[in-house]
Structures are given as structure tokens and as C-alpha cells.
Enzyme design. Sequence first.
Site, PDB file in Angstrom:
ATOM      1  N   ASP A 105       0.837  -1.193   0.000  1.00 29.75           N
ATOM      2  CA  ASP A 105       0.000   0.000   0.000  1.00 29.75           C
ATOM      3  C   ASP A 105       0.882   1.258   0.000  1.00 29.75           C
ATOM      4  O   ASP A 105       2.071   1.210   0.316  1.00 29.75           O
ATOM      5  CB  ASP A 105      -0.896  -0.021   1.234  1.00 29.75           C
ATOM      6  CG  ASP A 105      -2.180   0.763   1.049  1.00 29.75           C
ATOM      7  OD1 ASP A 105      -2.315   1.457   0.027  1.00 29.75           O
ATOM      8  OD2 ASP A 105      -3.058   0.666   1.933  1.00 29.75           O
ATOM      9  N   GLU A 164       2.826   6.996  -2.534  1.00 21.30           N
ATOM     10  CA  GLU A 164       2.545   8.141  -3.406  1.00 21.30           C
ATOM     11  C   GLU A 164       2.970   9.474  -2.796  1.00 21.30           C
ATOM     12  O   GLU A 164       3.443  10.357  -3.509  1.00 21.30           O
ATOM     13  CB  GLU A 164       1.038   8.217  -3.728  1.00 21.30           C
ATOM     14  CG  GLU A 164       0.454   6.964  -4.338  1.00 21.30           C
ATOM     15  CD  GLU A 164      -0.146   6.037  -3.288  1.00 21.30           C
ATOM     16  OE1 GLU A 164      -0.647   4.960  -3.666  1.00 21.30           O
ATOM     17  OE2 GLU A 164      -0.118   6.405  -2.085  1.00 21.30           O
ATOM     18  N   ASP A 192      -8.792   3.684  -3.096  1.00 22.63           N
ATOM     19  CA  ASP A 192      -9.899   3.913  -2.163  1.00 22.63           C
ATOM     20  C   ASP A 192     -11.077   4.596  -2.856  1.00 22.63           C
ATOM     21  O   ASP A 192     -11.111   5.816  -3.017  1.00 22.63           O
ATOM     22  CB  ASP A 192      -9.416   4.773  -0.997  1.00 22.63           C
ATOM     23  CG  ASP A 192      -8.331   4.077  -0.188  1.00 22.63           C
ATOM     24  OD1 ASP A 192      -8.136   2.873  -0.383  1.00 22.63           O
ATOM     25  OD2 ASP A 192      -7.673   4.747   0.628  1.00 22.63           O
TER      26      ASP A 192
END
Length: 788
Positions: free
Chosen positions: A417, A420, A483
Site C-alpha cells: 500500500d 505516493e 480507495d
Amino acid sequence: MKFTDGYWQTRADVTLLRPAEVRDLEIGDDGRSLTAYAPTARIGTRGDTLNRPLLTVRFHSPMPDVIGVRLTRHEGGLPRHPQFALAGSGTASATATVDENGGVLEAGRLSVHVATGEGYAVRFVADGRELTSSMPRGTGVALGADGQTWAVDQLSLGVGDLVYGLGERFGPLVKNGQTVDIWNADGGTSSEQAYKNVPFYLTNAGYGVFVRHPEEVSFEVGSEAVSATQFSVAGEQLEYYVIHGATPKEILATYTALTGRAPQVPPWSYGLWLSTSFTTSYDETTVTSFVDGMAERGLPLSVFHFDCFWMREFHWCDFVWDPATFPDPEGMIRRLKAKGLRICVWINPYIAQRSALFTEGMEKGYLVRRPDGSVWQWDKWQAGMGLVDFTNPAAVDWFTGNLGRLLDIGVDAFKTDFGERIPTDVVWHDGSDPERMHNYYAQVYNRAVFDLLRDRRGEGEAVLFARSATAGGQQFPVHWGGDCDSTFPSMAESLRGGLSLAYSGFGYWSHDIGGFEGRPDPAVFKRWVAFGLLSSHSRLHGSDSYRVPWAFDEEAVDVTRRFTRLKLALMPYLARVGRDVTAEGTPVMRPMPLEFPDDPGVAHLDRQYLLGDSLLVAPVFSADGRVDYYLPAGRWTSLLDGRNVTGPGWVREEHGFDSLPLLVRPDTVLPLGARTDTPEYDWADGVTLALVELAHGEHEVVVPGSQAGPDTVFTVSRSADTLVVRRTSGPDGHGAWRVVVPGTDEGRVRVSGGRLVAPVADLPYAVGGATVEVDGDTLEIDLEGGAR
């Protein structure tokens, strides 16, 4: 970034140094490159050469059908890294020539033509047709009032030219009219931001463009000059590659050959993944109740995923199981694996200050530092977190060493995950440019974890569930969409993101079934289940609510069972499609224009797709079941109920929650597996071949061998009234196999080498017609005119 004020004027705070002519051309010493020297004003006298900027444009080729362009004003800047690695054969394929009219560089079928004399004319040509040209009004170096510089180029767009790609973007599939900034961000799925930014676009005009800059690249796609795609980067130099292909698939094949292709993923990864969800409360008892509940309801499960809170709060990541909820992680994993499951755990590249690893990482220089030498930290996500410096080989070994201990107790995969929100006010161990590392961080992060899995588990067994990526990230599958909200609009935007990513070279993609944020309405969940299980990879995951189907209603259980079993039955087909990812760079989930480039009716479609080359999927984005979809030419067959639908044209239907438009392409031999309880079985043993609207002639279908066994190959010969099906190769010991001829009346066929049988009951698909069981290697069917 826009540099003009309308079409005629440059912005008041910008000076644009444009090439006015090509004054001179040089062929490289090896004869395989071409350099143009372009002053920014016409040179009439010798005095005009003074106080005049000169642009240098070098053309070269790393491989056939690819031409690289490097535009530079000042070349004295320090080298910047990291850089996207390129495959290819150097410049061996290119030839350059110069005459009184200009120069040409040829690389395979693609050539670039550079005219000398007045004006600046650079044309990219293939098979005698101009694909695009560099537009002199928008090409050059822009100077800002504050001393900032940008290198920029514009490539022309013809009438009807459409642009696709540029990463996982959640807006319209066609990018014309959009401004796209290549800058990874943790922005969800409902804005212009994206987790996976890729500076590559593909057109319907026979070419794609890869801008080889890991830092921010700003694209104006018909949004600054309506007739051009513009791209710009900060600095004095711009490097890009024009890639030719006769079809979009060819362009994608060449682009992925240049930047890397995905390896094969393990068969078990195609099965259903179930997560704990994010902030829910869970322990081993909860996990076991989920797993047993799936088994009791006949819901095949392949992977169980532990999200963030398998570790202690404020400790992410220290890779230590929370002893309050998982006192015996090794025993728990052993018990879950005894139920036939693979195990995935969540990780990220951040080290919270409370983690014991923080002090170790700080002392050993494994965390990214600020220019003053202090560790970069902030409180977003985890209190006082630092960032692992993957440019430091010792830090990579340290990070993956901790992951290795998880592999030792039975973990099979990692959800990588984040990656970024990478700062630019920092110093990297290897001196990397911070602006370039912002996007490129996803590459080094995912590579480190993927390489560990490949080293420990073996080739073909490594798989991630990754969120961030940039160009070349397709080499580390699988990626998921991030998400999204638990709504129908978010379901649709997720699909748009996946199709855009497919156009950017990524072969595998997934998403959170039911959406991530909030608790989905049962209708949303059930519609999303069908979509999710007809994606390359399928995961039930959410934020603050569980995603077990019975949490919604009993019908959700039935819908999940139906589509999970259907996907497992499709494994002989999906395994073959997965090979196309590695061999050709063609994605599993294919945008309609990629598969039907000559049908203008598909150009803007982003609510349907092809799963592989033969199955059209149109997810239903409404509770009432109404769906509109476009069908290309031919007589298509529904895999779920056997009915026929004829294209080309739009179709409107209504579907229950256990259905959606799932159409088999005409002239298809579709292999269907004999098992619907697991993706890991011998796909050729007992396989059923559905012969769907076959054209006359020869057909071949390959059923990949499982567990590295040999492939099984079938050939089908179709004439006006005869079908001959042969098993031409394959392992010994396989039993009977079946052939289904949809639309054929069983009473009007005669069979040699097999026997007519009743279709198997309780299958998750229906392709009605004559069903024949074969014990040997050859089947002949006399159709007596009974088949279309």
C-alpha cells in the site's frame, strides 16, 4: 502546463524559444542517429547567429518501430537520475540519410522526416502515411519570469484522432480535452489525481508516445492547442519516444517490450481474496468465522488478507503481529493454510516513530533525510513516520529481511500500500533527484518486495497487491484501484481507471468489491460482485465494515457463489489470456477500442470491456438492473443463459442481481474447466470446449498446463455440415473431455468418437446445444444442417 494565452499569444510571464528553421543536420558517427540544429530565429546573415539560442534535437532508435527524440537548449546540466530503464537493441535497427531537402531516420516501419530550410517541419511517417508531426508553435524551451525553464513539444492530432492512457485515470477514457499532470497522489478515485501516473499515451492513429521522465510531466491533450497533444517538463531537456503499431495492440506490445512486461502470476491469485477490512475489529476468532462461514456457504475462497491492524497501532510498520489479537500468528497461519488458503498481509514503506525499527533505521541511514541530515518525518498516516530509502541497498536488505521473516511463517503475498506521498525536500542515499524520485519511488518500493517474493517463492509464484505505480510498474503485478466510495458512480469510475491503466501497459488490475469507503447498499455490493469476479483479480475489501457476503443479505451469498464458481470454471481461458500479458503486453481486461480498433462505435466506451479476447462484460451500474451496452458486429452468445444477441448496435436489457451482459464473441472456442471450487486444478482434465458461432476453417485452442505441466492443444475444423475436433497434444492420463455446440439441436447431429450426453447440472454458465463427451482424441460431428 499551458504556455499560451489563446492561440496567438504567449502568456505574459513566459517567453517561448521556438525553432524557426533547421539550419543543419548531422548523421551520427555510427550512421544510426540524426541531429538537427534549430536556431530560434531565421538566420539571414552571419551576424544573426550571435546572441541567439540554438535548439538541438537528436533522433535515435532503441528498437524497430520506435524513434526517440531528445530536445535540448543547454546541455551542461548535471545528469539527473533515476531514469526509466529501456530494453531494446540500442541503435542497431536505425539508418539515417541526409540530402538537400533534409534528413530521414528509419527504424523498422517508422521513420522521421526533418526538413531543412525555412520553418521547422518534423514528421513521423509509417507505411507512407504521416502519423503525427511536431508543431513548431508549441515546441521549444519556455522561460519563466522567475528564471524557471521548461522543455516542451507538441505533436499534432488529426481529425478523429483520440488519445488514451496516461495511467490509472478515473475520468473519461478518451483524454482529448484534458489536462493531465503525471504526479502520483493519494487522492482517491474521484478527482484528477491518480495513484498510478504513467507518461505514456496511445492513439487510434497508429502511434503512441512515451515521455521518458520520471518527474512531473504535464500533458495538454487538445487542451492548449486543440489540434495537438502537448507535453512539458521542467528544465532544459525533453526526451520522448514515438512508437508505431498497425493496431493498438501492436503499439502496446512494443511499448511494453521497451519498458518491461509482467511475469506470469500464480494460478491461486485468480481466485477470490477476502480481507479483514481496514478499521474493523478482528482477531483470529473473527478471521476463522469468516473463513468457515465462506466454506459453510459453498463460497470458494483462495486468499485471506490481513489489513493494517495485524500490527499494533502506532507501530506501522514494524512487521510484528499484535499479540493482543494474534498471540499465535505462526499457528494461526498454519491453521488457515490447512484450510487451503494463501495468506496476504498489508505493508507500507513508512516506519512510525514508535516502531522499534525507527531508531534502527535512523541510526543506520535507512530512512530518507532532509538536507540538514535529519530524518524526514511527518504525522500524516502514522505519528512521526519516516520513509524507507530504497535507493540504499542496505535499506532494501533491511526492509526485505523483515518481510522474509513473515514468509518464513507462511505468508504468501504482500499488499504494498501507499508509496505516493513522497516528499521532494529531501536527500536520497544515492543522490537521486527528489523531483524524479516522487513518482519513481513506487518503482523501487514494489520492485524490492516483488524481487523478494520471486527469490523466495520462485518464478511464477510472486504476486503483490499494489496501489502506486509509474511507467514500468507493470513488471510487478498485481495493482488495484485504490480507495473508492461504495456507490454506483464510484464503481463506474473504478472501471474507467482500470481501463485507462490497461492502455498504459498494465496487464492485471483489481479493485475493492463493494467499494472501500462506507458500507455499500446490498444492491451496490451485488452488482459489484459480478464486476469484481469478472476482473483479472478479485478481492472483497472495505474500510470500516466487513465485506463477507452474508453481511448484506442472503441473495448476496448466492450472487457471490455464482460468480466465484464461474470465474474458477474460466481458469483454462484466463490462464491462456494471462500468457498474452507476458508474451505480448496485452492486458487481461481490455478496453473495447483496443480489441475493436476498426469499429468507430466503441471509441468512447468506458462502461464495458473485453475479458481476454473473447468475453464481453458490461457491468450493471444500477439497482434496477437496466443496462445499455454496445455490441460489435456478429452473432454473440450469452454465457449465462445461452441466448443470442446480434450486433453491431446498442442493446438495452434488464438483469437480476445474478446476471449481467456476458457475451461470447463469435468464432470462439471457449475452454471451460471441470472444477468450480478452486483455481488450482488440471485445467485440461475434463475440459469442455464451447464452440461458439464458428466460422468455416481451422481453429486452435491451447489449454495451459497447470503446475508447469505440458499444454494441451485442441484443433477444430469447421465446414458447412461437419465439425472435427482433435486433441493433438497434451499429457497422458487425461480422461474424458466435452464439446458443446451452442444453438445445435441434439436430435439433428450424428457423432463419431463421442456420445451425446445431458449437460452437467448446476453449472455457473449455460451454453445450450449438443453436448458431446469424448473419451479419445478425435471427435467428428455431422451437423445435418442443425448448426448455424
